[in-house]
Write a protein that holds these residues in place. Sequence first.
Motif, PDB file in Angstrom:
ATOM      1  N   PHE A  85       0.868  -1.173   0.000  1.00  0.00           N
ATOM      2  CA  PHE A  85       0.000   0.000   0.000  1.00  0.00           C
ATOM      3  C   PHE A  85       0.902   1.219   0.000  1.00  0.00           C
ATOM      4  N   ASN A  86       0.902   1.905  -1.107  1.00  0.00           N
ATOM      5  CA  ASN A  86       1.830   3.013  -1.294  1.00  0.00           C
ATOM      6  C   ASN A  86       1.114   4.335  -1.008  1.00  0.00           C
ATOM      7  N   THR A 144       0.495   5.780  -6.347  1.00  0.00           N
ATOM      8  CA  THR A 144      -0.206   4.569  -6.781  1.00  0.00           C
ATOM      9  C   THR A 144      -0.964   4.780  -8.086  1.00  0.00           C
ATOM     10  N   MET A 191       2.559  -0.888   4.487  1.00  0.00           N
ATOM     11  CA  MET A 191       2.078   0.485   4.231  1.00  0.00           C
ATOM     12  C   MET A 191       3.311   1.382   4.166  1.00  0.00           C
ATOM     13  N   HIS A 251      -5.556   5.005  -5.041  1.00  0.00           N
ATOM     14  CA  HIS A 251      -5.227   4.281  -3.804  1.00  0.00           C
ATOM     15  C   HIS A 251      -6.433   3.437  -3.399  1.00  0.00           C
ATOM     16  N   GLY A 307      -6.349  -0.332   1.118  1.00  0.00           N
ATOM     17  CA  GLY A 307      -5.212   0.337   1.757  1.00  0.00           C
ATOM     18  C   GLY A 307      -5.693   1.245   2.878  1.00  0.00           C
ATOM     19  N   THR A 352      -6.851  -0.916   5.801  1.00  0.00           N
ATOM     20  CA  THR A 352      -5.688  -1.464   6.497  1.00  0.00           C
ATOM     21  C   THR A 352      -5.077  -0.408   7.409  1.00  0.00           C
TER      22      THR A 352
END
Length: 365
Positions: A6-7, A14, A325, A345, A349, A352
Amino acid sequence: MDNRVFNFSAGPATLPESVLKTAQEEFLNWHGCGMSVMEMSHRSKEYGSIIQEAEATLVRLLNIPDTHKVLFLQGGATLQFAMAPMNLMTKEDSCDYIIAGNWGNKAFQECEKIGLKAHKVASSEEDNFTYIPEEKDWDLSDAKYVHYTSNNTIFGTCFNELPEFDNKIAICDMSSDFLSRPVDISKFGLIYAGAQKNAGPAGVTIAIIRKDLVGLPHTKNFPTILNYSTHVKKDSMHNTPPSYSIYICGLVFKWVEEEIGGLDKMYDLNKRKAQKIYDAIDNSNGFYRSPVVNENQRSLMNIPFVLPTPELDAKFIEEAGKLKMLNIKGYRTVGGIRASIYNAHPMKGVDTLVNFMEEFRKKNS
Ligand SMILES: *Cc1c(COP(=O)(O)O)cnc(C)c1O
């Protein structure tokens, strides 16, 4: 895909996974032509169809009227800080700058540097850009133009309602919220955005310019490439464009149109994603704190927050990293955390992150 993280990077950021997959499928052999988009002549009919379709999709998405032209440029939003005033303003004109972040400041400085009249009509710099100066506090002059940044990438503030400037021509740096919501293009003289935040990969800048502001007499002796008129006349193909980046932007535009269902839906989704993180902040009994002063100026794209101590900030970042993350550290002058959750995104993500915020708070407060 399981090995993707997860960027939360502020940019480059992303991209939609389905766009990356399409690009992968088409990589070696685009639509049976036997080569990659990267290898194509930009003058080929294949590439012509790619750039035209990218432009046409963007026109549909934003409902861009005939009075405006889409340009794919290079040099980043940073070049537009200079190119915009150079092209639009004569020595007699002036531009009012509303400054609520580093990028707005840079835009203002470039205009001054090239010897054009720039007025700082409002700035929140003294308060570390924790808010956008309110409309009633703008000391607008009789300038022909006004420049502002719609979303402050570093500080996490944005104009949730776009301002109206009745008799001024609005110039807007939309780099970090371009395509995140519907926008009435007719209200702007010029919008520009580096693509790498919300619209595609680095290397291309998208500009949408009112055609009657292009090719003003004073621009006649400009270097060719710095004149908007060159790019308008040549449909962004004066010289070799960043062809692969434009191709990916085209796929992202299609993704917004076909998979998301357009900008109203995109906006809804962005609001839902951001709300989850703001709820986690607001319901944390002060453990997480947003530096943004006004709730109605909270960005949907970049969400900064700080923990009770710098040590906890560091621990949060480290443990988040273990849960895949990444790039969640806040900007130097703000500290803490910054979660950038642009269009692509995924909700997963955000979920999380929100679950982790709750767990972390319980363990550490
Ligand atoms: C990232 C960013 C820029 C700089 O963009 P470049 O394409 O790197 O020049 C300018 N303005 C805003 C609001 C940004 O977020």
